[in-house]
Design a protein around this motif. Sequence first.
Motif, mmCIF file in Angstrom:
data_model
loop_
_atom_site.group_PDB
_atom_site.id
_atom_site.type_symbol
_atom_site.label_atom_id
_atom_site.label_comp_id
_atom_site.label_asym_id
_atom_site.label_seq_id
_atom_site.Cartn_x
_atom_site.Cartn_y
_atom_site.Cartn_z
ATOM 1 N N TYR A 187 32.120 33.863 78.084
ATOM 2 C CA TYR A 187 32.470 34.098 79.487
ATOM 3 C C TYR A 187 32.175 35.540 79.900
ATOM 4 O O TYR A 187 31.809 35.806 81.044
ATOM 5 C CB TYR A 187 33.939 33.759 79.722
ATOM 6 C CG TYR A 187 34.258 32.317 79.373
ATOM 7 C CD1 TYR A 187 33.699 31.273 80.101
ATOM 8 C CD2 TYR A 187 35.094 32.002 78.308
ATOM 9 C CE1 TYR A 187 33.974 29.948 79.789
ATOM 10 C CE2 TYR A 187 35.369 30.683 77.982
ATOM 11 C CZ TYR A 187 34.806 29.661 78.726
ATOM 12 O OH TYR A 187 35.063 28.355 78.401
ATOM 13 N N SER B 81 43.316 36.773 71.046
ATOM 14 C CA SER B 81 44.114 35.854 71.853
ATOM 15 C C SER B 81 44.227 36.338 73.298
ATOM 16 O O SER B 81 44.476 35.547 74.208
ATOM 17 C CB SER B 81 45.519 35.709 71.256
ATOM 18 O OG SER B 81 46.186 36.967 71.219
ATOM 19 N N THR C 137 35.260 32.818 73.577
ATOM 20 C CA THR C 137 35.482 33.350 74.929
ATOM 21 C C THR C 137 34.526 34.498 75.264
ATOM 22 O O THR C 137 34.431 34.892 76.431
ATOM 23 C CB THR C 137 36.936 33.845 75.072
ATOM 24 O OG1 THR C 137 37.253 34.723 73.979
ATOM 25 C CG2 THR C 137 37.900 32.675 75.069
ATOM 26 N N LYS D 169 41.737 34.484 75.440
ATOM 27 C CA LYS D 169 41.748 33.024 75.433
ATOM 28 C C LYS D 169 42.653 32.479 76.532
ATOM 29 O O LYS D 169 43.686 33.058 76.856
ATOM 30 C CB LYS D 169 42.224 32.509 74.068
ATOM 31 C CG LYS D 169 41.281 32.866 72.928
ATOM 32 C CD LYS D 169 41.801 32.358 71.593
ATOM 33 C CE LYS D 169 40.851 32.727 70.455
ATOM 34 N NZ LYS D 169 41.352 32.266 69.139
ATOM 35 N N GLY D 170 42.226 31.336 77.099
ATOM 36 C CA GLY D 170 43.034 30.666 78.104
ATOM 37 C C GLY D 170 43.270 31.533 79.330
ATOM 38 O O GLY D 170 42.385 32.274 79.779
ATOM 39 N N TRP D 171 44.501 31.458 79.842
ATOM 40 C CA TRP D 171 44.840 32.210 81.055
ATOM 41 C C TRP D 171 44.808 33.706 80.819
ATOM 42 O O TRP D 171 44.660 34.490 81.766
ATOM 43 C CB TRP D 171 46.215 31.783 81.557
ATOM 44 C CG TRP D 171 47.349 32.170 80.631
ATOM 45 C CD1 TRP D 171 47.879 31.420 79.634
ATOM 46 C CD2 TRP D 171 48.061 33.407 80.629
ATOM 47 N NE1 TRP D 171 48.879 32.098 78.992
ATOM 48 C CE2 TRP D 171 49.018 33.332 79.587
ATOM 49 C CE3 TRP D 171 47.992 34.570 81.394
ATOM 50 C CZ2 TRP D 171 49.901 34.367 79.295
ATOM 51 C CZ3 TRP D 171 48.861 35.618 81.109
ATOM 52 C CH2 TRP D 171 49.803 35.512 80.075
ATOM 53 N N ARG D 172 44.926 34.146 79.550
ATOM 54 C CA ARG D 172 44.923 35.582 79.263
ATOM 55 C C ARG D 172 43.583 36.223 79.565
ATOM 56 O O ARG D 172 43.497 37.442 79.713
ATOM 57 C CB ARG D 172 45.302 35.830 77.799
ATOM 58 C CG ARG D 172 46.727 35.458 77.445
ATOM 59 C CD ARG D 172 47.041 35.829 76.004
ATOM 60 N NE ARG D 172 48.395 35.450 75.624
ATOM 61 C CZ ARG D 172 48.728 34.258 75.138
ATOM 62 N NH1 ARG D 172 47.796 33.332 74.986
ATOM 63 N NH2 ARG D 172 49.971 33.989 74.820
ATOM 64 N N PHE D 173 42.538 35.398 79.648
ATOM 65 C CA PHE D 173 41.233 35.959 80.011
ATOM 66 C C PHE D 173 41.289 36.601 81.396
ATOM 67 O O PHE D 173 40.511 37.517 81.698
ATOM 68 C CB PHE D 173 40.173 34.854 79.994
ATOM 69 C CG PHE D 173 38.776 35.352 80.244
ATOM 70 C CD1 PHE D 173 38.062 35.974 79.237
ATOM 71 C CD2 PHE D 173 38.188 35.208 81.493
ATOM 72 C CE1 PHE D 173 36.775 36.446 79.466
ATOM 73 C CE2 PHE D 173 36.906 35.672 81.728
ATOM 74 C CZ PHE D 173 36.191 36.292 80.712
#
Length: 358
Positions: A51, A133, A48, A136-140
């Motif tokens: 990004y 974590s 991640t 990662k995913g929506w937590r970004f």
Amino acid sequence: MLIDMPQSFLDYVRYAQLVAQLGFFSTTFFCFILVFLTMFGVKRNFGTYKYLLVLFPVVGIFFATIELILYPNVYSHNAGFVVYSTSRPFNMTQDAVTWFIVLYTGVYATTISMLSVQFLYRYWAIFDEKKLSFFKGWRFLICTAYSLYFGIQWALGTYYFGKIDDYAENYLRLEMMQKYSTDFSEIAGMTLVAYDKDGNIRWFNICCTLNQTFIMMVQYSVIIYCGIWMYIEIEEKVQMLSLSLRNLHKQFFKTLILQIVTPTVTLFLPVIIIIYLPFLDLECDLPTGIFLSAFTLYPAMDAIIVMYIVADYREAAKTMLKEALHKVSSWLGTVETDKSSTRARSTATNLPVALSPN
């Protein structure tokens, strides 16, 4: 009646605009290359963090674009300063330009907040990988929201506490006319005057400085904390990693060291000088807007730092350049062959029948 602008201030305005143009084109060029290499050139999986490497230069291009459109300026006089623009791009109203300047200051705060997020990611990648974590995913989106929050807080604080009032306008009007041939009623922007006529602190105005100081302290504290602890313990921690990851972390660490020094000089120090100079109440007239030039150049410098130090980017750039040159060379060879064939056919067509081959 306008007063002739002194040659030194005229030269300064031209210089500031030239640097803004240089900053825009250099930032756009190098940030685009960084984004392109990150997305299509570099083979290693940065997770991640990729990004973050993409988002930061995109914000940098947006920041440089606003500066190119508005040509924002800063003028410091004794116990006050004004951040302003005389431009009216796209026939915008004075209030609309003021909001764009507010947006410009907010993007600055978003930039330094995203920089602290990058430091936090590298710190956790080495010392507490489980916390990655959060990226990662929506937590970004939490990381993005963190940067946007401080950008909004900076922008709204600047707009609300830095509104041009009658006292600030009277304090700066004559000097603006003499130095810049600019009628104060025609500019869009914000002001800060630290003291009133009796020498008392104008607390409402000073709340703008306090808000900006708080945001800078939060971001710079994260940067310094992560940087110092990585410097102290990185050698011990990376020994547990593979040779490839060890080299990568060391490269990113070198990048982050430069990313401490560079923003300190180009992002933090200029703002600190501008916002704290009024407290000294010196008898001075300074075109402190020259410091804004450093803001625009920083995203380009950051992209250059990453591409120069991280070996994966150097190798990706070399590989893609070789492929591009090979394609150009092949295309030129094809064009030359087609031209030769065309000339040969044309010559054969124009030969006399008696000279034509049987």
